[in-house]
Scaffold this active site. Structure first.
Site, PDB file in Angstrom:
ATOM      1  CB  SER A 243      12.813 123.763  62.987  1.00  0.00           C
ATOM      2  OG  SER A 243      14.069 124.076  62.833  1.00  0.00           O
TER       3      SER A 243
ATOM      4  CG  ASP B 189      13.635 123.578  59.101  1.00  0.00           C
ATOM      5  OD1 ASP B 189      12.278 123.965  59.433  1.00  0.00           O
ATOM      6  OD2 ASP B 189      14.363 123.634  60.131  1.00  0.00           O
TER       7      ASP B 189
END
Length: 781
Positions: free
Chosen positions: A327, A611
Site C-alpha cells: 500500500s 491491495d
C-alpha cells in the site's frame, strides 16, 4: 441412478484432458434412468485429474436444472483396474449414481513435462491452418472463416481470404499436445442478413492429425483446408520441447542469491562496527535482517521516511537485507529505489523532495486537463495490449500527486540499486483474488522484486519486464512493454477494490450470514466399494448449487468496484497429482479452493490484483519464505487504527499455516498503554525470526526532542502528534500533508527508532550468537 420422476441426463467434464463437456442422452420420465454410455479420456498421470459428473434435469421450456455435481479424483483408479463405484448422493433417500471406471495404459510416447511438484507445464503443439481456393469479392464477408481450438492460447481466430498474389497468413494455435482438442471451423454464408445458425461448420479432432504432416480437408466445392500440427520446439536446430519462461521452483532465483552474498559483506562490516566484534563476520554467521511495514496512504509514506532515516542515523540501515512494503509504503520505496545508492546518502535530501510533494495541493491531479491526459495514456496502454481499469487511472493520479511530470521508472530498473548489494532488496506485495469470492475465502500472495514477480503458493515466477505479457503453459506468447512504476503503485495501493463482504468482514468476524445465504454446498461423500486410500488423493465431493436468489445476492456482495487486471502468467498450467502433499504449497494453502483443483486453476485470462491490506495489513508474508532464512524482522506499524491488530493477525495467520513465527499477542492491559518497542521471540523454535515491533505511538516523544534531550516549553507543541484522532491530519483519506504535520510524523518515527537503539542492537547481538551456535552445532554433528 434412483431419483424422482424427471428427464435426467449426466454431463462429464475432465478439464485437464479436454475443454469439451460431454453428455449422455436424456432419459425421459424415469425415476431410475440407465444410460450405459462409454466416454474416453486420455490423461497425464502426473496431473491432478478431477472428473466432474453433473446430474441435470432437462426442461424444454426453461433452462435445465443443475441438480448436483460429483467431483471424483481419477488417481483412485489403478492402472489396469476396472472399478464399478456407487456415489451416495442422498443417504436418506438412497439416491446414488453408479459409474464404472477402467484405467488403461496409452501407447503414446511419454509426454515431456516441467513440474515443481505443484504446477505442471505440459508439452505444447502448434497447429497451422491455411485455406486454399475461393476468391474474395470486394466489400464482401462471404470468404471469412472463424477457427477455434478450445483450451488453446489463441482460442479463436478470424481469417479472411486474400488474393492469389497476396494470400492470407495461416491461422496458428498453440494447444496441449496430448489433450483431446478439436479444430472448429465456421464459414459464413453469403447472404448479408443470414442467420448465423445456417453457417457452414465442421469439427476436426486434432488427435487424428499426424504430427508434422500436412493434411488437406475439403470444406466444400470451393475451399480446401490445409492443416499441419507440429511439436513446438526450440527451433530447427534444437528438436526438443521449447523451454518455458515461467520459473517453476520455490528456491530463490540466482540473481537474488548473488545479491544476498554481496549484501552479507555489507551487513558483516556494519555489524562489526556496531557490535564491536573486532573483525567482520564470516558469511555463515551473518544474520538476515528485514524491515516490514503496514500501509496507510500519505501517513505510511511519511512515517516510513522517518523510520529509515532513524535507522540510517544509527548506522543500522546497512544491517538490513530486505525491505518489504505494501500500500502506501510502496510509494516511499519506489521513490527511493530510483536512486541506485540511496541508503548510502544522507536521506535528508530525498525527504526534502518528498515533503514538497506531500504538502503541495493535489487538485491539479483531478483536474479536467489531467483527466484528458490520463485518458490519452490509458488509450495508449489499451492499444499496447493491456486491459485497463479504474486502478490504472488511480495509478496515474498517484503519479501526479507524488511527482512533477511523468515518471518513466520501471520495476526492473531497480536492479541498478541492488546489483552490488549496496541497498536492501525491495519486496512489494499484492493479493490475487477471484470474482464472486471474498478476499477471506480466496486470496493468493504475489510478491514483486526487481528480479522476479511470482506466487508464494505455487512457486512460479517471471521476470518483472515480462509481467503483463501473455503466457500459455509457461511459455511467453506475446511480449507487452513493461508498465511504468505508477501503474504498479496503483495496483499495490488499490484502495477501491473492496467489495461489500470485505467491508462486512472488516467490522464483523461472523461467517454465519455469508455461509447461510451465499455459499454453495460442498460436502464429502463416500463411494461404494471404498477404494484404498493414498496420501495425495482428494476425497470425493458433491457440489450442490445455491438457488438463483443466493447467486444474485452473491454477485452483489462480492462485486468489486475495480481491480487491477494483468494477463495471467499461470494460464494453462495444471496442478501436479501430488500437489496437496507438497510442503511448500501447504505453507500457503489457506483458501476454500485449495482442495478443488479444477476451480483453483480455472483457465483465467487475467490475474485480479488488489491491495494486500484487504486481508491483513502487513507485508510480512514474503519474508516468511523459508529460503530467505530471515533471522530478525523490524516490524513498523503505520496504521491509523488499532496498533496491535496487524501484528496479531499476522501471528495468528502464520500459526495456522505452520510457519515458524513468535506469538505476538499483547494483553488488554498492555494494549491500553503501548510502549514504543516490543521484542517477540520463540526460544523453542530456532527457525522462528525474532520480531522487533514498533507501534505508531506518541509516548516519550511528547517530552523529548531527541533521545536524552528534553523539549523546551516553546518546543512542546512539536511533540503533539495526533495519530488517529477524529481531526487527525493523518487520515488515510488525506492526499496532502502540510509541511508542519509532515515534519511532526517524520520526527516521531525517527525518534522512536533512535530511542530504542539499544533494544535493536541487543537483538542483533543475540542473532549473531544464535547463528554462531547453529554453525558450531552443525560442525560437531
Amino acid at each position: 441412478m434412483t431419483v424422482t420422476q424427471s428427464d435426467c441426463y449426466v454431463t462429464l467434464r475432465l478439464p485437464t484432458a479436454s475443454v469439451k463437456r460431454t453428455k449422455t442422452c436424456t432419459v425421459n420420465d424415469n425415476k431410475d434412468p440407465v444410460w450405459n454410455e462409454t466416454f474416453h479420456y486420455r490423461i497425464q498421470n502426473q496431473v491432478k485429474n478431477i472428473l466432474e459428473l453433473q446430474v441435470c434435469d432437462e426442461d424444454r421450456y426453461t433452462e435445465d436444472d443443475h441438480l448436483l455435481t460429483v467431483f471424483f479424483d481419477v488417481s483412485k483408479i489403478q492402472l489396469g483396474e476396472t472399478a464399478r463405484l456407487k456415489f451416495q448422493l442422498n443417504p436418506k433417500g438412497k439416491e446414488e449414481l453408479e459409474v464404472e471406471f477402467t484405467m488403461e495404459s496409452s501407447p503414446d510416447v511419454p509426454e515431456k513435462i516441467f513440474t515443481n511438484g505443484v504446477l505442471v507445464s505440459r508439452e505444447v503443439a502448434c497447429l497451422e491452418v491455411q485455406v486454399e481456393g475461393g476468391k474474395k469479392k470486394e466489400n464482401s464477408t462471404e470468404n471469412r472463416f472463424t477457427f477455434s481450438v478450445g483450451g488453446s492460447h489463441e482460442e479463436s481466430q478470424n481469417l479472411t481470404l486474400g488474393t492469389w498474389w497476396c494470400p492470407a497468413a495461416p491461422a496458428k494455435f498453440h494447444y496441449i499436445k496430448f489433450n483431446q482438442s478439436e479444430l472448429e471451423i465456421e464459414l459464413r454464408r453469403r447472404q448479408l442478413f443470414a442467420d448465423p445458425r445456417d453457417n457452414e461448420s465442421t469439427t476436426v479432432p486434432l488427435t487424428l492429425l499426424p504430427l508434422r504432416e500436412q493434411v488437406t480437408i475439403a470444406l466444400n466445392k470451393t475451399f480446401d483446408l490445409n492443416v499441419k500440427s507440429k511439436d513446438w520446439t526450440q527451433g530447427w536446430l534444437f528438436k526438443r520441447p521449447k523451454d518455458i519462461e515461467v520459473r517453476l521452483g520455490y528456491d530463490l532465483c540466482s540473481e537474488e542469491k548473488s545479491f544476498l552474498q554481496k549484501r552479507k559483506n555489507v551487513v558483516s562490516a556494519a555489524l562489526n562496527g556496531i557490535l564491536h566484534l573486532g573483525q567482520n563476520l564470516p558469511e555463515s554467521e551473518v544474520p538476515v535482517v528485514a524491515v516490514t511495514t503496514t500501509g496507510g496512504g500519505m501517513r505510511a509514506l511519511t512515517a516510513m521516511y522517518g523510520t529509515l532515516w532513524g535507522l540510517q542515523r544509527l548506522k543500522l540501515l546497512d544491517c538490513v537485507s530486505y525491505i518489504a512494503g505494501s500500500s502506501g509504503t510502496t510509494w516511499t520505496m519506489s521513490h527511493l529505489y530510483e536512486d541506485g545508492n540511496w541508503s548510502n546518502k544522507d536521506l535528508g535530501e530525498l525527504i526534502k523532495q518528498a515533503r514538497i510533494q506531500a504538502a503541495k495541493s493535489k487538485t491539479s491531479a483531478f483536474s479536467l486537463e489531467s483527466l484528458k491526459k490520463y485518458h490519452k495514456e490509458l488509450c495508449q496502454r489499451t492499444a499496447a495490449g493491456y486491459m485497463t481499469s479504474f486502478i490504472d487511472l488511480w495509478g496515474l493520479m498517484v503519479e501526479a500527486m507524488l511527482n512533477d511530470g511523468n515518471n518513466n521508472h520501471k520495476l526492473s530498473d531497480q536492479r541498478k540499486a541492488v546489483n552490488r548489494g549496496q541497498n536492501p532488496l525491495p519486496i512489494y506485495l499484492a493479493l490475487n483474488v477471484k470474482d464472486h469470492l471474498t478476499t477471506r475465502d480466496f486470496r493468493e500472495w504475489v510478491e514483486f522484486t526487481p528480479y522476479e514477480v511470482g506466487f508464494l503458493k505455487y512457486g512460479a515466477f517471471i521476470r518483472p519486464e515480462d509481467f503483463g505479457s501473455q503466457f500459455f503453459m509457461g511459455h511467453l506468447m506475446k511480449k507487452l512493454p513493461e508498465s511504468r512504476i505508477c501503474f504498479m503503485q496503483g495496483m499495490w495501493s488499490s484502495v477501491l477494490s473492496k467489495n461489500l463482504l470485505d467491508a462486512w468482514h472488516a467490522t464483523d468476524n461472523s461467517e454465519d450470514f455469508w455461509n447461510r445465504w451465499t455459499q454453495d454446498a460442498v460436502t464429502e461423500i463416500e463411494e461404494v466399494p471404498e477404494l484404498p486410500e493414498r496420501s495425495y488423493e482428494i476425497p470425493t465431493q458433491m457440489f450442490t448449487p445455491s438457488g438463483n436468489l443466493s447467486n444474485a445476492l452473491r454477485d452483489i456482495l462480492t462485486d468489486r468496484p475495480a481491480v487491477s487486471k494483468y494477463y495471467n502468467f499461470l494460464k494453462g498450467l495444471q496442478m501436479n497429482n501430488e500437489y496437496g502433499q507438497n510442503e511448500r504449497f501447504l505453507k500457503w494453502k489457506d483458501t476454500t479452493l485449495d482442495d478443488s483443483p479444477n476451480r483453483l486453476r480455472e483457465t483465467a485470462d487475467h490475474l485480479e490484483l488488489v491491495d494486500s491490506a484487504f486481508f491483513f495489513d502487513t507485508s510480512c508474508p514474503p519474508l516468511m519464505r523459508p529460503e530467505r532464512k530471515v533471522d530478525v524482522i523490524l516490524h513498523f506499524n503505520y496504521t491509523g487504527g488499532s496498533q496491535t491488530k496487524p501484528l496479531e493477525q499476522a501471528s495468528r495467520y502464520f500459526s495456522e499455516q505452520g510457519i515458524p513465527y513468535p506469538k505476538t499477542i499483547l494483553s488488554d492491559d498492555e494494549k491500553k498503554c503501548l510502549k514504543e518497542c516490543y521484542v517477540f521471540e520463540d526460544e523453542h523454535n530456532p527457525e522462528a525470526p525474532i520480531v522487533i515491533y514498533f507501534p505508531l505511538v506518541n509516548d516519550t516523544f511528547q517530552r523529548y526532542l531527541a533521545p536524552g534531550i528534553e523539549r523546551s516549553a516553546s518546543e512542546m507543541s512539536m511533540g503533539n502528534v495526533d495519530i488517529s484522532g477524529v481531526f487527525s491530519p493523518y487520515s488515510t483519506r488525506q492526499v496532502s500533508l502540510p509541511e508542519e504535520d509532515f515534519n511532526k510524523l517524520l520526527n516521531l518515527t525517527n525518534y522512536n527508532v533512535q530511542n530504542n537503539a539499544s533494544t535493536i542492537v541487543r537483538v542483533l547481538h543475540k542473532a549473531v550468537e544464535l547463528k554462531r551456535r547453529a554453525q558450531a552445532s552443525q560442525a560437531s554433528s
